[in-house]
Enzyme design. Structure first.
Site, PDB file in Angstrom:
ATOM      1  N   GLY A   1      55.598  33.933  29.373  1.00 48.19           N
ATOM      2  CA  GLY A   1      54.491  34.204  28.462  1.00 48.19           C
ATOM      3  C   GLY A   1      53.754  35.508  28.674  1.00 48.19           C
ATOM      4  O   GLY A   1      52.841  35.834  27.916  1.00 48.19           O
TER       5      GLY A   1
ATOM      6  N   GLU B   1      59.298  32.289  34.561  1.00 49.18           N
ATOM      7  CA  GLU B   1      60.260  32.329  33.457  1.00 49.18           C
ATOM      8  C   GLU B   1      59.918  33.415  32.435  1.00 49.18           C
ATOM      9  O   GLU B   1      59.691  33.118  31.267  1.00 49.18           O
ATOM     10  CB  GLU B   1      60.285  30.981  32.720  1.00 49.18           C
ATOM     11  CG  GLU B   1      60.667  29.796  33.561  1.00 49.18           C
ATOM     12  CD  GLU B   1      60.493  28.484  32.803  1.00 49.18           C
ATOM     13  OE1 GLU B   1      61.226  27.532  33.110  1.00 49.18           O
ATOM     14  OE2 GLU B   1      59.627  28.402  31.900  1.00 49.18           O
ATOM     15  N   PRO B   2      59.883  34.673  32.846  1.00 53.23           N
ATOM     16  CA  PRO B   2      59.519  35.719  31.892  1.00 53.23           C
ATOM     17  C   PRO B   2      60.660  36.028  30.923  1.00 53.23           C
ATOM     18  O   PRO B   2      61.825  36.064  31.318  1.00 53.23           O
ATOM     19  CB  PRO B   2      59.269  36.928  32.793  1.00 53.23           C
ATOM     20  CG  PRO B   2      60.184  36.701  33.953  1.00 53.23           C
ATOM     21  CD  PRO B   2      60.237  35.216  34.162  1.00 53.23           C
TER      22      PRO B   2
ATOM     23  N   ARG C   1      59.881  37.958  27.259  1.00 55.27           N
ATOM     24  CA  ARG C   1      59.375  39.145  26.587  1.00 55.27           C
ATOM     25  C   ARG C   1      59.027  40.279  27.563  1.00 55.27           C
ATOM     26  O   ARG C   1      59.317  41.434  27.298  1.00 55.27           O
ATOM     27  CB  ARG C   1      58.114  38.750  25.802  1.00 55.27           C
ATOM     28  CG  ARG C   1      57.587  39.833  24.894  1.00 55.27           C
ATOM     29  CD  ARG C   1      56.209  39.429  24.342  1.00 55.27           C
ATOM     30  NE  ARG C   1      56.177  38.062  23.842  1.00 55.27           N
ATOM     31  CZ  ARG C   1      56.462  37.718  22.586  1.00 55.27           C
ATOM     32  NH1 ARG C   1      56.786  38.635  21.712  1.00 55.27           N
ATOM     33  NH2 ARG C   1      56.396  36.459  22.210  1.00 55.27           N
TER      34      ARG C   1
ATOM     35  N   ARG D   1      59.809  38.946  13.353  1.00 55.25           N
ATOM     36  CA  ARG D   1      58.476  38.783  13.953  1.00 55.25           C
ATOM     37  C   ARG D   1      57.318  39.148  13.013  1.00 55.25           C
ATOM     38  O   ARG D   1      56.335  38.404  12.942  1.00 55.25           O
ATOM     39  CB  ARG D   1      58.373  39.548  15.278  1.00 55.25           C
ATOM     40  CG  ARG D   1      59.360  39.046  16.327  1.00 55.25           C
ATOM     41  CD  ARG D   1      59.122  39.633  17.709  1.00 55.25           C
ATOM     42  NE  ARG D   1      57.864  39.165  18.255  1.00 55.25           N
ATOM     43  CZ  ARG D   1      56.743  39.853  18.287  1.00 55.25           C
ATOM     44  NH1 ARG D   1      56.689  41.096  17.819  1.00 55.25           N
ATOM     45  NH2 ARG D   1      55.650  39.323  18.778  1.00 55.25           N
TER      46      ARG D   1
ATOM     47  N   TYR E   1      55.083  35.912  12.522  1.00 55.76           N
ATOM     48  CA  TYR E   1      53.831  35.880  13.299  1.00 55.76           C
ATOM     49  C   TYR E   1      52.841  36.945  12.851  1.00 55.76           C
ATOM     50  O   TYR E   1      51.849  37.170  13.543  1.00 55.76           O
ATOM     51  CB  TYR E   1      54.104  36.168  14.786  1.00 55.76           C
ATOM     52  CG  TYR E   1      55.189  35.394  15.444  1.00 55.76           C
ATOM     53  CD1 TYR E   1      55.167  33.996  15.456  1.00 55.76           C
ATOM     54  CD2 TYR E   1      56.217  36.044  16.116  1.00 55.76           C
ATOM     55  CE1 TYR E   1      56.161  33.290  16.114  1.00 55.76           C
ATOM     56  CE2 TYR E   1      57.204  35.332  16.779  1.00 55.76           C
ATOM     57  CZ  TYR E   1      57.172  33.960  16.764  1.00 55.76           C
ATOM     58  OH  TYR E   1      58.143  33.277  17.420  1.00 55.76           O
TER      59      TYR E   1
ATOM     60  N   CYS F   1      64.883  39.530  -0.667  1.00 52.93           N
ATOM     61  CA  CYS F   1      64.122  38.992  -1.793  1.00 52.93           C
ATOM     62  C   CYS F   1      63.028  38.048  -1.311  1.00 52.93           C
ATOM     63  O   CYS F   1      63.055  36.841  -1.586  1.00 52.93           O
ATOM     64  CB  CYS F   1      65.065  38.255  -2.738  1.00 52.93           C
ATOM     65  SG  CYS F   1      66.564  39.168  -3.022  1.00 52.93           S
TER      66      CYS F   1
ATOM     67  N   TYR G   1      62.984  38.579  21.120  1.00 51.12           N
ATOM     68  CA  TYR G   1      62.869  37.798  19.888  1.00 51.12           C
ATOM     69  C   TYR G   1      63.190  38.659  18.670  1.00 51.12           C
ATOM     70  O   TYR G   1      62.593  38.508  17.600  1.00 51.12           O
ATOM     71  CB  TYR G   1      61.468  37.152  19.784  1.00 51.12           C
ATOM     72  CG  TYR G   1      61.149  36.352  21.035  1.00 51.12           C
ATOM     73  CD1 TYR G   1      61.783  35.136  21.267  1.00 51.12           C
ATOM     74  CD2 TYR G   1      60.291  36.838  22.028  1.00 51.12           C
ATOM     75  CE1 TYR G   1      61.554  34.418  22.430  1.00 51.12           C
ATOM     76  CE2 TYR G   1      60.060  36.139  23.196  1.00 51.12           C
ATOM     77  CZ  TYR G   1      60.693  34.932  23.390  1.00 51.12           C
ATOM     78  OH  TYR G   1      60.475  34.232  24.550  1.00 51.12           O
TER      79      TYR G   1
HETATM   80  C1  PLP Z   1      60.201  30.885  25.582  1.00 50.37           C
HETATM   81  C2  PLP Z   1      59.958  30.369  26.933  1.00 50.37           C
HETATM   82  C3  PLP Z   1      59.711  31.238  28.001  1.00 50.37           C
HETATM   83  C4  PLP Z   1      59.605  32.735  27.838  1.00 50.37           C
HETATM   84  O1  PLP Z   1      58.475  33.123  27.147  1.00 50.37           O
HETATM   85  P1  PLP Z   1      58.089  34.682  27.072  1.00 50.37           P
HETATM   86  O2  PLP Z   1      56.851  34.703  26.282  1.00 50.37           O
HETATM   87  O3  PLP Z   1      59.202  35.391  26.398  1.00 50.37           O
HETATM   88  O4  PLP Z   1      57.896  35.147  28.472  1.00 50.37           O
HETATM   89  C5  PLP Z   1      59.560  30.688  29.252  1.00 50.37           C
HETATM   90  N1  PLP Z   1      59.635  29.346  29.453  1.00 50.37           N
HETATM   91  C6  PLP Z   1      59.863  28.490  28.452  1.00 50.37           C
HETATM   92  C7  PLP Z   1      59.954  27.037  28.738  1.00 50.37           C
HETATM   93  C8  PLP Z   1      60.023  28.954  27.158  1.00 50.37           C
HETATM   94  O5  PLP Z   1      60.242  28.094  26.165  1.00 50.37           O
END
Ligand code: PLP
Length: 423
Positions: free
Chosen positions: A239, A273-274, A276, A312, A316, A345, A374
């Protein structure tokens, strides 16, 4: 920090002029900088060096095999969300003890594949899922490690479509239910609950929601410890936000400094878990201007990429900087306010609205910046448009890492029933 910069008025990716790539591989085109990807991975790794977490790159951000292989070779693990992503992880020979799997809706088949492969653990998002994993593991005569994905009910201050840690979101399990499940654990002998997981959202630019969520987790872990429940892992999800426009996200260093004391207090092995953060700035979408047109109210720049290539902005309302590949000799005062739109379209098919940009004309190339995450992974064949090519640049070397699709690819799996053919 990224490897896209102007030299004498021309945009370069590492040591390669981007316009040469557009001419050689065609437009539209995704271009990735290998060194930007690795640099961002190492930034995070170094910032957390006192904790030595497993950095499990989130495959869904950019799942091209070349990107995965580059990261796995540097020691990254992979965070997957489907059987298809497990298949990709296997293709790049990611060690199974570096794979974690989260999804609210894992199917029987997906669970079985992950159990057979003995990945590090599955992040469980409901009691029913935990029971399925237990049943499948029993049938396969094994014990499967799992982590409980907790929903910490934290507001991450990001777009509502990418918050995942509020109780109104579908993700995870609330603390009370998680506690009850942990108390139930002896009734499920074929799963071993070895960790807790959170993932509170995406494009989060400030450490506060993380520290709030992790604090709650640490309290919970201490409460469990008093009940004799010892865990091994705390997975704090991904995130981390990046710069698309004027955001001022925390650096990896500052982020690590803020949350490391809390992580140490947990006493557990840490997983990040990065997605982005690692690939976002490492990619651009190159597109060619087809036409410009003025209406009584607006001026439009119509380009050959569409929302099917990068969704995107449509999905968003996301902001992406857009630069011409060539600014050489451009008069900076000759700007105009335009909408940059694609050929699809749908009125949502835009990349920028009311954007002040240097004047461009038909045949010019533009770069949609920060499109590495993404971007391609969310692309589709909508409007029967072949999905575009991806290239990776490593200094002055260029590698095609996904071929542009051809029309035959679009209809490959379709079947006209015999009765319609008059047979
Ligand atoms: C999508 C996701 C991430 C990665 O999120 P980013 O915003 O890209 O860092 C990490 N963990 C889980 C469980 C996700 O679904």
């Amino acid at each position: 920090m990224h490897e896209f910069k102007y030299i004498k008025g021309r945009l370069y990716c590492e040591d390669v002029k981007v316009e040469d790539l557009a001419k050689r591989f065609g437009s539209p085109l995704y271009v990735y900088s290998y060194h930007t990807i690795i640099d961002h991975y190492l930034k995070l790794k170094n910032a957390f060096s006192s904790i030595k977490p497993l950095i499990a790159y989130s495959v869904k951000a950019n799942s091209n095999l070349a990107v995965l292989k580059a990261l796995v070779d540097k020691g990254a693990g992979l965070d997957i969300v489907s059987g298809g992503e497990l298949y990709r992880a296997i293709q790049v020979r990611c060690p199974m003890n570096r794979i974690v799997y989260a999804s609210v809706g894992k199917t029987e088949r997906e669970i079985e594949e992950a159990v057979r492969r003995k990945i590090l653990f599955l992040n469980v998002e409901s009691l029913q899922e935990l029971e399925s994993i237990n049943r499948i593991s029993k049938r396969l005569n094994t014990i499967t490690r799992v982590a409980i994905r907790v929903n910490p009910d934290i507001e991450p201050k990001t777009h509502r479509y990418i918050t995942t840690g509020r109780l109104t979101n579908k993700f995870g399990i609330d603390f009370k239910s998680a506690y009850q499940i942990l108390m139930l654990r002896r009734a499920l002998p074929n799963v071993k609950i070895s960790g807790l997981h959170i993932h509170i959202g995406s494009q989060i630019t400030d450490a506060s929601p993380y520290s709030a969520a992790i604090s709650k987790m640490v309290d919970f872990i201490e409460r469990l410890r008093k009940k004799g429940i010892e865990l091994e892992y705390l997975n704090i999800g991904g995130g981390l936000g990046i710069i698309y426009n004027h955001e001022t996200p925390q650096t990896a260093q500052r982020f690590a400094k803020r949350i490391s004391p809390l992580l140490k207090r947990s006493g557990l092995k840490i997983i990040l878990e990065p997605g982005r953060f690692i690939v976002g700035q490492a990619g651009i979408l190159v597109t060619e201007v087809l036409y410009t047109k003025s209406t009584p109210k607006k001026k439009f720049v119509i380009v050959d990429a569409g929302m099917n290539d990068l969704i995107r902005p449509a999905l968003y309302d996301a902001y992406h900087q857009i630069f011409p590949l060539e600014i050489k000799g451009a008069n900076p005062r000759r700007t105009e306010k335009v909408d940059v739109v694609g050929p699809i379209c749908e009125s949502a098919d835009f990349f920028a609205k009311e954007r002040r940009m240097p004047k461009v004309k038909s045949g010019d190339y533009l770069a949609v910046m920060s499109a590495g995450a993404y971007g391609f992974t969310m692309s589709s064949n909508y409007n029967s448009r072949p999905r575009i090519a991806e290239v990776m640049v490593v200094k002055d070397n260029v590698f095609l890492i996904r071929k542009r699709e051809v029309y035959a690819d679009i209809v490959r799996n379709e079947i006209i029933p015999a009765f319609l053919l008059g047979l």
